[in-house]
Design an enzyme around this catalytic site. Sequence first.
Site, mmCIF file in Angstrom:
data_model
loop_
_atom_site.group_PDB
_atom_site.id
_atom_site.type_symbol
_atom_site.label_atom_id
_atom_site.label_comp_id
_atom_site.label_asym_id
_atom_site.label_seq_id
_atom_site.Cartn_x
_atom_site.Cartn_y
_atom_site.Cartn_z
ATOM 1 C CG ASP A 90 -2.169 1.403 -2.982
ATOM 2 O OD1 ASP A 90 -0.950 0.447 -3.427
ATOM 3 O OD2 ASP A 90 -1.922 1.995 -2.077
ATOM 4 C CG LEU A 101 -2.052 -0.802 1.148
ATOM 5 C CD1 LEU A 101 -2.808 -0.332 2.740
ATOM 6 C CD2 LEU A 101 -2.848 -1.015 0.548
ATOM 7 C CG HIS A 102 2.246 2.771 -2.719
ATOM 8 N ND1 HIS A 102 2.550 1.756 -3.770
ATOM 9 C CD2 HIS A 102 3.023 3.979 -3.943
ATOM 10 C CE1 HIS A 102 2.701 2.022 -4.679
ATOM 11 N NE2 HIS A 102 2.480 2.851 -5.116
ATOM 12 N NE ARG A 103 -0.961 4.556 -6.878
ATOM 13 C CZ ARG A 103 0.270 4.781 -7.552
ATOM 14 N NH1 ARG A 103 -0.163 2.993 -7.714
ATOM 15 N NH2 ARG A 103 1.321 4.908 -7.813
#
Length: 374
Positions: free
Chosen positions: A284, A205-207
């Site tokens: 994501d 996850l990093h958005r």
Amino acid sequence: MKPLIHVIAAARPNFMKVAPLVRALRAEAWCETELVHTGQHYDAAMSDAFFRDLSIPRPDHHLEVGSGTHAEQTAGVMVAYEKVCLARRPDWIIVVGDVNSTVACALVGAKLCIPVAHLEAGLRSGDRTMPEEINRVVTDSIADLLWTPSPDGDENLSREGRGHCVERVGNIMIDTFVSLRDRIEATRSHEAHGLARGDYGVVTLHRPANVDHEDTLTALVDGLVSVASETPLVFPVHPRTRKMLATFGLLNRLEAAPGLTLTEPLGYIDFMGLVTGARLVITDSGGVQEETTFLGIPCLTLRPNTERPITITEGSNRLVTPADLSRAAHAALAAGPRTAPPPALWDGQTAARVVASLKRRVMGTAAETAAVSA
Ligand code: UD1
Ligand code: UDP
């Protein structure tokens, strides 16, 4: 003098795209290739690890731009890269993907009238709140040659009046996976986490839309804790995400959750070793949607849209909301892997097609210039 080609790399998802390209270009006698690293990603785990794993040669130019606001980072890359181009003008600039450095270097080239080629052109989420969508639209509107990975990219570009610049070349990330597949499968990365092949999930996850808002990140943490109570999860945590988990006081809860293992971001071989042995991926990431489609591994993408729709229509990807994560994971685990051929031209040969396309353009132009001046 041979034509000089610049290849731009900046952030983690760029490295697996430039590795096969630089290798293929350096094997050509008709051109000289220089690698430019803007320094957008700079931690050893986000940059050096990939140069090592993917045998990428040391950059010829390192701009050391680092982090900042969008304007600071984009402008910083432009100022630094323009100096490189003015010191010795390249004949072509190749930019990849959709990060801030992609649009920054494309703008520098366009303003200096240096032809720009964009690899991974034409992808559109239709969501202009996503910084990458702005980078894609701007880059594709000013680049001279648009290399697409899939027919949806060609259609998007035709609709925007850019169809005359398009050549479909396929998916360059798959070149990297195919060339390293034996090493990846031999690593058995899951064993280092005490997990059995086919019996765990991987999370990334990093958005900003997911990790920068407390409510959304809290809902995601709830979902992950719930999935991990059924299926063990390994979660290599992106630096942006670690920072936000700590800011919102969520890090301890995740670290203490049964079945959930947090790690630092992993190198490519280790990470893809984990993915190839996984039963489920929750992400994501753009690139991870493609890698799981290639492998047929069920992928739940925590986003309301994707610029890679082929991973849904022809692949193993599904879009989910944080609230729906636990139910969707249950269904995906029950359904199992997808056995279908990968999309056309996701075949490990994209770098060769890119080089052939570029050679036609560059040598075609050189031959025409020689004929005019003769
Ligand atoms: C960037 C890209 C995104 C891509 C992602 C891949 C843009 C707009 N975003 O997002 O498209 O999917 O890379 O991972 O170009 N940081 C570190 N060490 C690093 C790099 C970053 O600690 O080596 C931290 C910094 O606090 C930084 C934050 O992460 O402010 C965000 O980094 P940045 O490059 O701006 O965006 P990403 O979220 O990494
Ligand atoms: N990746 C990796 N280690 C990790 C997480 C991802 O090697 O800990 C790889 C992944 O296999 C894919 C690429 O990084 O090839 C995707 O990068 P990222 O998710 O950072 O960016 P995006 O594709 O979303 O732009």
